[in-house]
Write an enzyme that holds these catalytic residues in place. Structure first.
Site, PDB file in Angstrom:
ATOM      1  N   LYS A  13       0.639  -1.004   0.087  1.00  0.00           N
ATOM      2  CA  LYS A  13       0.059  -0.234   0.030  1.00  0.00           C
ATOM      3  C   LYS A  13       0.984   1.412  -0.287  1.00  0.00           C
ATOM      4  O   LYS A  13       0.802   2.117  -0.900  1.00  0.00           O
ATOM      5  CB  LYS A  13      -0.767   0.090   0.943  1.00  0.00           C
ATOM      6  CG  LYS A  13      -2.038  -1.589   1.362  1.00  0.00           C
ATOM      7  CD  LYS A  13      -3.150  -1.298   2.450  1.00  0.00           C
ATOM      8  CE  LYS A  13      -2.529  -1.615   3.732  1.00  0.00           C
ATOM      9  NZ  LYS A  13      -1.004  -2.139   4.282  1.00  0.00           N
ATOM     10  N   ARG A  44      -9.844   0.876   9.275  1.00  0.00           N
ATOM     11  CA  ARG A  44      -8.764  -1.112   8.936  1.00  0.00           C
ATOM     12  C   ARG A  44     -10.164  -2.027  10.065  1.00  0.00           C
ATOM     13  O   ARG A  44      -9.627  -2.719  10.543  1.00  0.00           O
ATOM     14  CB  ARG A  44      -7.614  -0.753   9.978  1.00  0.00           C
ATOM     15  CG  ARG A  44      -6.509  -0.763   8.939  1.00  0.00           C
ATOM     16  CD  ARG A  44      -5.619  -0.569  10.595  1.00  0.00           C
ATOM     17  NE  ARG A  44      -3.969  -1.831   9.781  1.00  0.00           N
ATOM     18  CZ  ARG A  44      -3.089  -1.015   9.194  1.00  0.00           C
ATOM     19  NH1 ARG A  44      -3.500   0.093   8.569  1.00  0.00           N
ATOM     20  NH2 ARG A  44      -2.465  -1.564   8.716  1.00  0.00           N
ATOM     21  N   ARG A  84      11.610  -5.940   5.570  1.00  0.00           N
ATOM     22  CA  ARG A  84      11.344  -4.106   4.688  1.00  0.00           C
ATOM     23  C   ARG A  84      12.428  -3.637   5.793  1.00  0.00           C
ATOM     24  O   ARG A  84      12.764  -3.759   6.876  1.00  0.00           O
ATOM     25  CB  ARG A  84      10.176  -3.829   5.199  1.00  0.00           C
ATOM     26  CG  ARG A  84       9.503  -1.899   4.569  1.00  0.00           C
ATOM     27  CD  ARG A  84       7.892  -1.966   4.860  1.00  0.00           C
ATOM     28  NE  ARG A  84       7.273  -1.984   6.266  1.00  0.00           N
ATOM     29  CZ  ARG A  84       5.589  -2.526   6.427  1.00  0.00           C
ATOM     30  NH1 ARG A  84       5.164  -1.532   5.357  1.00  0.00           N
ATOM     31  NH2 ARG A  84       4.770  -2.815   7.750  1.00  0.00           N
ATOM     32  N   ARG A 131      11.549  -1.323  10.932  1.00  0.00           N
ATOM     33  CA  ARG A 131      10.617  -0.419  11.781  1.00  0.00           C
ATOM     34  C   ARG A 131      10.817  -2.098  13.626  1.00  0.00           C
ATOM     35  O   ARG A 131      10.564  -2.900  13.033  1.00  0.00           O
ATOM     36  CB  ARG A 131       9.115  -0.311  11.222  1.00  0.00           C
ATOM     37  CG  ARG A 131       8.846   0.496  10.731  1.00  0.00           C
ATOM     38  CD  ARG A 131       7.308   1.019   9.230  1.00  0.00           C
ATOM     39  NE  ARG A 131       6.672   0.176  10.203  1.00  0.00           N
ATOM     40  CZ  ARG A 131       5.648  -0.279   9.452  1.00  0.00           C
ATOM     41  NH1 ARG A 131       5.309   0.165   8.488  1.00  0.00           N
ATOM     42  NH2 ARG A 131       4.250  -0.307  10.287  1.00  0.00           N
ATOM     43  N   ARG A 139       0.134  -9.034  13.658  1.00  0.00           N
ATOM     44  CA  ARG A 139      -0.509  -7.551  12.695  1.00  0.00           C
ATOM     45  C   ARG A 139      -0.936  -8.682  12.333  1.00  0.00           C
ATOM     46  O   ARG A 139      -2.322  -8.570  11.219  1.00  0.00           O
ATOM     47  CB  ARG A 139       0.741  -7.215  12.048  1.00  0.00           C
ATOM     48  CG  ARG A 139       1.268  -6.226  13.727  1.00  0.00           C
ATOM     49  CD  ARG A 139       2.096  -5.665  13.023  1.00  0.00           C
ATOM     50  NE  ARG A 139       2.353  -5.456  11.587  1.00  0.00           N
ATOM     51  CZ  ARG A 139       3.545  -4.859  10.887  1.00  0.00           C
ATOM     52  NH1 ARG A 139       4.412  -5.165  10.986  1.00  0.00           N
ATOM     53  NH2 ARG A 139       3.616  -3.871   9.734  1.00  0.00           N
TER      54      ARG A 139
HETATM   55  P1  ADP Z   1       1.782  -1.683   7.691  1.00  0.00           P
HETATM   56  O1  ADP Z   1       1.843  -1.144   6.340  1.00  0.00           O
HETATM   57  O2  ADP Z   1       2.352  -2.914   7.927  1.00  0.00           O
HETATM   58  O3  ADP Z   1       0.478  -2.140   7.220  1.00  0.00           O
HETATM   59  P2  ADP Z   1       1.024   0.884   9.161  1.00  0.00           P
HETATM   60  O4  ADP Z   1       2.128   1.521   8.929  1.00  0.00           O
HETATM   61  O5  ADP Z   1       0.300   0.722   8.043  1.00  0.00           O
HETATM   62  O6  ADP Z   1       1.658  -1.211   8.864  1.00  0.00           O
HETATM   63  O7  ADP Z   1       0.613   0.869  10.732  1.00  0.00           O
HETATM   64  C1  ADP Z   1       1.507   0.195  11.389  1.00  0.00           C
HETATM   65  C2  ADP Z   1       0.869   0.643  12.930  1.00  0.00           C
HETATM   66  O8  ADP Z   1      -0.201   1.325  13.513  1.00  0.00           O
HETATM   67  C3  ADP Z   1      -0.232  -0.869  12.905  1.00  0.00           C
HETATM   68  O9  ADP Z   1       0.019  -1.803  13.456  1.00  0.00           O
HETATM   69  C4  ADP Z   1      -1.485  -0.293  14.096  1.00  0.00           C
HETATM   70  O10 ADP Z   1      -0.909  -0.348  15.323  1.00  0.00           O
HETATM   71  C5  ADP Z   1      -1.344   1.267  13.605  1.00  0.00           C
HETATM   72  N1  ADP Z   1      -2.195   1.723  12.514  1.00  0.00           N
HETATM   73  C6  ADP Z   1      -1.936   2.411  11.346  1.00  0.00           C
HETATM   74  N2  ADP Z   1      -3.625   2.223  11.157  1.00  0.00           N
HETATM   75  C7  ADP Z   1      -4.392   2.186  12.024  1.00  0.00           C
HETATM   76  C8  ADP Z   1      -5.729   1.810  11.540  1.00  0.00           C
HETATM   77  N3  ADP Z   1      -6.181   2.284  10.730  1.00  0.00           N
HETATM   78  N4  ADP Z   1      -6.511   1.526  13.126  1.00  0.00           N
HETATM   79  C9  ADP Z   1      -6.136   1.200  14.061  1.00  0.00           C
HETATM   80  N5  ADP Z   1      -4.591   1.569  14.220  1.00  0.00           N
HETATM   81  C10 ADP Z   1      -3.975   1.979  12.970  1.00  0.00           C
HETATM   82  P1  ADP Z   2       1.790  -2.039   3.315  1.00  0.00           P
HETATM   83  O1  ADP Z   2       2.429  -0.122   3.114  1.00  0.00           O
HETATM   84  O2  ADP Z   2       0.957  -2.744   2.531  1.00  0.00           O
HETATM   85  O3  ADP Z   2       2.681  -2.223   4.666  1.00  0.00           O
HETATM   86  P2  ADP Z   2       4.785  -1.586   1.708  1.00  0.00           P
HETATM   87  O4  ADP Z   2       4.934  -0.754   0.974  1.00  0.00           O
HETATM   88  O5  ADP Z   2       5.031  -1.658   3.202  1.00  0.00           O
HETATM   89  O6  ADP Z   2       3.603  -1.862   2.249  1.00  0.00           O
HETATM   90  O7  ADP Z   2       5.828  -2.580   1.447  1.00  0.00           O
HETATM   91  C1  ADP Z   2       6.140  -3.731   2.215  1.00  0.00           C
HETATM   92  C2  ADP Z   2       7.811  -4.267   1.903  1.00  0.00           C
HETATM   93  O8  ADP Z   2       7.126  -5.082   1.205  1.00  0.00           O
HETATM   94  C3  ADP Z   2       8.055  -3.327   2.101  1.00  0.00           C
HETATM   95  O9  ADP Z   2       9.940  -3.969   1.622  1.00  0.00           O
HETATM   96  C4  ADP Z   2       8.344  -3.155   0.158  1.00  0.00           C
HETATM   97  O10 ADP Z   2       9.288  -2.263  -0.677  1.00  0.00           O
HETATM   98  C5  ADP Z   2       8.186  -4.514  -0.586  1.00  0.00           C
HETATM   99  N1  ADP Z   2       6.843  -4.599  -1.674  1.00  0.00           N
HETATM  100  C6  ADP Z   2       5.730  -3.690  -1.647  1.00  0.00           C
HETATM  101  N2  ADP Z   2       5.497  -4.079  -3.192  1.00  0.00           N
HETATM  102  C7  ADP Z   2       6.273  -5.407  -3.052  1.00  0.00           C
HETATM  103  C8  ADP Z   2       6.107  -6.219  -4.884  1.00  0.00           C
HETATM  104  N3  ADP Z   2       4.618  -5.562  -5.383  1.00  0.00           N
HETATM  105  N4  ADP Z   2       7.279  -7.204  -4.576  1.00  0.00           N
HETATM  106  C9  ADP Z   2       7.804  -7.439  -4.147  1.00  0.00           C
HETATM  107  N5  ADP Z   2       7.724  -6.490  -2.749  1.00  0.00           N
HETATM  108  C10 ADP Z   2       7.533  -5.152  -2.813  1.00  0.00           C
END
Ligand code: ADP
Ligand code: ADP
Ligand code: ZN
Length: 216
Positions: A13, A88, A126, A159, A170
């Protein structure tokens, strides 16, 4: 354009949102980034959010909906926005619908689908830039120089919640609390699912198609 990027942690995302917002000219709103910024600056919001994030749990809905309500009321969101990581939970989705009542609702909810076993590899590999927030992966999107951001020279870090144990938690939380949104938005007729299990550029192309954009 009012768009939501839906998908499990590690679906891509943030990676896609960073590119998309430059093409769509709308602000990128990531609740995860907002919470991490609050933690860095040591605000009360940050202190509260950190306790949940470190355990891989969701920050409570009232808190999260509150910061989103404030953010989308800002003038730069008048032409639309890209939500990444919000909503979420069903309660957050319903709150968002209320916030957007009278504004035409959401234009699209894009569900980025990736198999579970791949998500674990993505999340544990990541790396993020401390200064500009750029997202890397040790294998799939490696920086030119180890631990250094290609675009700003900043230091890369892992992270705390990307350790294997928290990642599993998660992914469980996603299945229980977030996956039901797929049905919620299908019923509203705004959901489009794309295959996130392909090269970053191929995912972007599919996203463009789903949004009716022609980027070539
Ligand atoms: P990822 O990219 O791995 O999905 P995020 O950066 O979006 O993780 O979120 C990291 C953490 O921040 C989540 O595990 C949660 O604890 C918190 N968080 C983010 N967005 C939300 C949301 N919409 N509602 C509740 N907690 C959230
Ligand atoms: P989210 O915000 O959904 O948690 P991220 O964009 O942070 O996901 O991506 C999670 C990890 O996967 C990062 O290390 C990113 O570089 C990698 N990644 C993202 N898109 C792809 C893809 N299409 N193929 C392989 N790795 C990817
Ligand atoms: Zn950087």
């Amino acid at each position: 354009m009012k768009i939501v990027l839906l998908g499990p942690p590690g679906a891509g995302k943030g990676t896609q949102a960073d590119v998309l917002v430059k093409k769509l000219f709308v602000p990128h709103i990531s609740t995860g980034d907002m919470f991490r910024a609050a933690i860095s600056s040591g605000t009360p919001l940050g202190v509260e959010a950190k306790g949940y994030m470190d355990k891989g749990q969701l920050v409570p809905d009232e808190v999260t909906v509150g910061i989103i309500a404030d953010r989308i009321a800002q003038p730069d969101c008048r032409e639309g926005f890209l939500l990444d990581g919000f909503p979420r939970t069903l309660a957050q989705a319903e709150a968002l619908d209320k916030l957007l009542a009278g504004l035409g609702g959401l234009d699209a909810v894009i569900n980025i689908s990736v198999p579970l076993d791949k998500l674990i590899v993505r999340l544990t590999g990541r790396r993020m830039c401390r200064d500009c927030g750029n997202i890397y992966h040790l294998l799939y999107n490696a920086p030119e120089k180890e631990d250094v951001c290609d675009s700003c020279g900043g230091q890369l870090y892992q992270r705390a919640d990307d350790c294997e144990e928290t990642v599993k938690n998660r992914l469980d939380v996603y299945e229980k609390q977030t996956a039901p949104l797929i049905e919620y938005y299908t019923r509203q007729g705004v959901l489009k699912t794309i295959n996130g299990d392909q090269q970053i550029n191929a995912v972007l192309a599919e996203l463009g198609d789903a949004l009716g954009q022609h980027w070539g």
